[in-house]
Enzyme design. Structure first.
Site, short mmCIF file in Angstrom:
data_model
loop_
_atom_site.label_atom_id
_atom_site.label_comp_id
_atom_site.label_asym_id
_atom_site.label_seq_id
_atom_site.Cartn_x
_atom_site.Cartn_y
_atom_site.Cartn_z
N CYS A 1 86.49 -90.85 -23.11
CA CYS A 1 85.14 -90.47 -22.70
C CYS A 1 84.35 -91.77 -22.58
CB CYS A 1 84.51 -89.50 -23.70
SG CYS A 1 84.41 -90.16 -25.38
N LYS A 2 83.06 -91.74 -22.78
CA LYS A 2 82.26 -92.96 -22.64
C LYS A 2 82.46 -93.92 -23.80
CE LYS A 2 77.56 -94.71 -21.94
NZ LYS A 2 78.05 -96.04 -22.01
#
Length: 175
Positions: A62-63
Protein backbone atom coordinates in the site's frame (compact mmCIF):
# COMPACT_ATOMS: atom_id res chain seq x y z
CA UNK A 1 -0.26 -19.89 6.57
CA UNK A 2 2.78 -17.72 6.27
CA UNK A 3 2.55 -13.96 5.90
CA UNK A 4 6.05 -12.48 5.85
CA UNK A 5 6.98 -8.81 5.93
CA UNK A 6 9.91 -8.00 3.64
CA UNK A 7 12.01 -4.94 2.86
CA UNK A 8 11.89 -3.01 -0.41
CA UNK A 9 15.26 -4.47 -1.41
CA UNK A 10 14.05 -8.03 -0.82
CA UNK A 11 10.81 -7.31 -2.70
CA UNK A 12 12.77 -5.94 -5.65
CA UNK A 13 14.95 -9.07 -5.76
CA UNK A 14 11.78 -11.19 -5.77
CA UNK A 15 10.25 -8.94 -8.47
CA UNK A 16 13.27 -9.54 -10.69
CA UNK A 17 12.61 -13.28 -10.27
CA UNK A 18 9.04 -12.77 -11.52
CA UNK A 19 7.16 -12.41 -8.22
CA UNK A 20 3.67 -10.96 -8.55
CA UNK A 21 3.36 -7.50 -6.98
CA UNK A 22 -0.15 -6.40 -5.98
CA UNK A 23 -1.07 -2.82 -5.12
CA UNK A 24 -4.02 -2.91 -2.67
CA UNK A 25 -4.68 0.85 -2.81
CA UNK A 26 -7.57 2.49 -4.62
CA UNK A 27 -7.51 2.54 -8.44
CA UNK A 28 -7.03 6.32 -8.29
CA UNK A 29 -3.89 6.02 -6.15
CA UNK A 30 -2.59 3.25 -8.42
CA UNK A 31 -3.15 5.30 -11.59
CA UNK A 32 -1.22 8.25 -10.10
CA UNK A 33 1.83 6.12 -9.17
CA UNK A 34 2.59 2.45 -8.63
CA UNK A 35 5.49 0.04 -8.53
CA UNK A 36 6.46 -0.78 -12.11
CA UNK A 37 4.76 -4.01 -13.31
CA UNK A 38 2.47 -4.17 -10.25
CA UNK A 39 -1.20 -4.99 -10.70
CA UNK A 40 -3.99 -3.23 -8.82
CA UNK A 41 -6.51 -5.13 -6.74
CA UNK A 42 -8.03 -2.87 -4.06
CA UNK A 43 -8.12 -4.43 -0.60
CA UNK A 44 -11.91 -4.65 -0.68
CA UNK A 45 -11.71 -6.87 -3.81
CA UNK A 46 -8.88 -9.08 -2.60
CA UNK A 47 -11.06 -11.92 -1.30
CA UNK A 48 -11.73 -12.90 -4.91
CA UNK A 49 -8.51 -14.82 -5.66
CA UNK A 50 -9.67 -15.65 -9.19
CA UNK A 51 -8.49 -12.22 -10.37
CA UNK A 52 -4.89 -13.00 -9.41
CA UNK A 53 -2.53 -14.46 -11.99
CA UNK A 54 -0.80 -17.63 -10.83
CA UNK A 55 2.40 -16.98 -8.89
CA UNK A 56 4.27 -18.73 -6.13
CA UNK A 57 5.42 -15.42 -4.67
CA UNK A 58 2.88 -12.66 -4.17
CA UNK A 59 3.92 -9.34 -2.66
CA UNK A 60 1.26 -6.92 -1.43
CA UNK A 61 1.79 -3.25 -0.77
CA UNK A 62 0.00 0.00 0.00
CA UNK A 63 1.31 3.53 0.51
CA UNK A 64 3.20 3.22 3.81
CA UNK A 65 2.47 -0.32 4.98
CA UNK A 66 -0.40 0.51 7.33
CA UNK A 67 -3.22 -0.88 5.17
CA UNK A 68 -1.38 -4.14 4.59
CA UNK A 69 -0.76 -4.55 8.34
CA UNK A 70 -4.32 -3.57 9.24
CA UNK A 71 -5.75 -6.09 6.78
CA UNK A 72 -3.39 -8.96 7.53
CA UNK A 73 -6.40 -11.12 8.49
CA UNK A 74 -7.56 -10.97 4.83
CA UNK A 75 -4.17 -12.20 3.61
CA UNK A 76 -4.10 -14.96 6.24
CA UNK A 77 -7.61 -16.10 5.32
CA UNK A 78 -7.07 -15.95 1.56
CA UNK A 79 -3.45 -17.01 0.96
CA UNK A 80 -1.29 -19.85 2.27
CA UNK A 81 1.81 -17.73 1.69
CA UNK A 82 2.20 -14.04 0.94
CA UNK A 83 4.65 -11.22 1.44
CA UNK A 84 3.94 -7.70 2.66
CA UNK A 85 6.18 -4.85 1.54
CA UNK A 86 7.31 -3.16 4.75
CA UNK A 87 6.84 0.59 4.40
CA UNK A 88 4.83 0.25 1.18
CA UNK A 89 5.55 2.26 -1.94
CA UNK A 90 7.07 5.00 0.24
CA UNK A 91 9.87 2.61 1.29
CA UNK A 92 10.19 1.43 -2.32
CA UNK A 93 10.76 5.01 -3.50
CA UNK A 94 13.15 5.74 -0.62
CA UNK A 95 15.30 2.92 -2.00
CA UNK A 96 15.16 4.54 -5.48
CA UNK A 97 13.39 1.55 -7.03
CA UNK A 98 11.31 1.92 -10.22
CA UNK A 99 7.78 3.29 -10.17
CA UNK A 100 5.40 4.25 -12.94
CA UNK A 101 3.92 7.74 -12.54
CA UNK A 102 1.16 9.57 -14.31
CA UNK A 103 1.04 13.12 -12.94
CA UNK A 104 -1.99 13.85 -15.12
CA UNK A 105 -4.04 11.67 -12.75
CA UNK A 106 -5.58 13.51 -9.80
CA UNK A 107 -4.37 12.90 -6.26
CA UNK A 108 -6.59 10.50 -4.33
CA UNK A 109 -9.92 11.72 -2.97
CA UNK A 110 -8.89 11.36 0.67
CA UNK A 111 -6.04 13.82 0.17
CA UNK A 112 -8.31 16.16 -1.81
CA UNK A 113 -10.78 16.12 1.11
CA UNK A 114 -7.97 16.83 3.58
CA UNK A 115 -6.69 19.77 1.52
CA UNK A 116 -10.16 21.22 0.97
CA UNK A 117 -11.27 20.90 4.60
CA UNK A 118 -7.99 22.33 5.85
CA UNK A 119 -8.30 25.32 3.54
CA UNK A 120 -11.94 25.92 4.47
CA UNK A 121 -11.13 25.80 8.18
CA UNK A 122 -8.21 28.22 7.73
CA UNK A 123 -10.31 30.58 5.63
CA UNK A 124 -13.10 30.50 8.21
CA UNK A 125 -10.64 31.27 11.00
CA UNK A 126 -8.88 34.07 9.12
CA UNK A 127 -12.14 35.71 8.06
CA UNK A 128 -13.59 35.21 11.54
CA UNK A 129 -10.68 37.01 13.20
CA UNK A 130 -10.36 39.79 10.61
CA UNK A 131 -13.84 40.54 9.24
CA UNK A 132 -16.68 39.07 11.29
CA UNK A 133 -17.08 36.36 13.90
CA UNK A 134 -19.88 34.95 11.72
CA UNK A 135 -17.20 33.46 9.46
CA UNK A 136 -16.28 31.07 12.28
CA UNK A 137 -19.40 29.19 11.18
CA UNK A 138 -17.44 28.01 8.12
CA UNK A 139 -14.92 26.23 10.35
CA UNK A 140 -17.69 24.95 12.60
CA UNK A 141 -19.59 23.54 9.62
CA UNK A 142 -16.53 21.84 8.17
CA UNK A 143 -15.62 20.36 11.57
CA UNK A 144 -19.17 19.07 11.99
CA UNK A 145 -19.01 17.53 8.52
CA UNK A 146 -15.77 15.74 9.38
CA UNK A 147 -17.24 14.32 12.58
CA UNK A 148 -20.33 13.15 10.66
CA UNK A 149 -18.14 11.55 7.98
CA UNK A 150 -16.07 9.77 10.62
CA UNK A 151 -19.13 8.41 12.42
CA UNK A 152 -21.31 7.53 9.43
CA UNK A 153 -18.69 6.62 6.82
CA UNK A 154 -20.40 8.99 4.36
CA UNK A 155 -18.44 12.01 3.19
CA UNK A 156 -20.48 14.48 1.17
CA UNK A 157 -17.39 16.51 0.31
CA UNK A 158 -15.76 13.43 -1.24
CA UNK A 159 -18.88 12.88 -3.34
CA UNK A 160 -18.74 16.49 -4.55
CA UNK A 161 -15.01 16.30 -5.28
CA UNK A 162 -15.50 13.12 -7.35
CA UNK A 163 -17.61 15.25 -9.71
CA UNK A 164 -14.95 17.97 -10.00
CA UNK A 165 -13.52 18.46 -13.50
CA UNK A 166 -10.05 17.19 -12.58
CA UNK A 167 -11.57 13.90 -11.34
CA UNK A 168 -13.81 13.19 -14.33
CA UNK A 169 -10.99 11.40 -16.14
CA UNK A 170 -10.74 8.98 -13.21
CA UNK A 171 -14.50 8.46 -13.10
CA UNK A 172 -14.64 7.56 -16.80
CA UNK A 173 -11.81 5.03 -16.34
CA UNK A 174 -13.45 3.42 -13.32
CA UNK A 175 -16.94 3.10 -14.80
Amino acid sequence: MSIIEISATEANQMRLKKALIVDIRSPQEYLREHITHAINIPIEDLGNKTQLPKSENIIFYCKAGNRTKTNIHIFEKTFTQAYLLKGGIDAWKTNHLPTTQDKTQPIDIQRQVQITTGLLILIGLLLGYTISTWFFLISTGVGTGLVFAGISGYCGLAKVLMKAPWNTKYISIKN
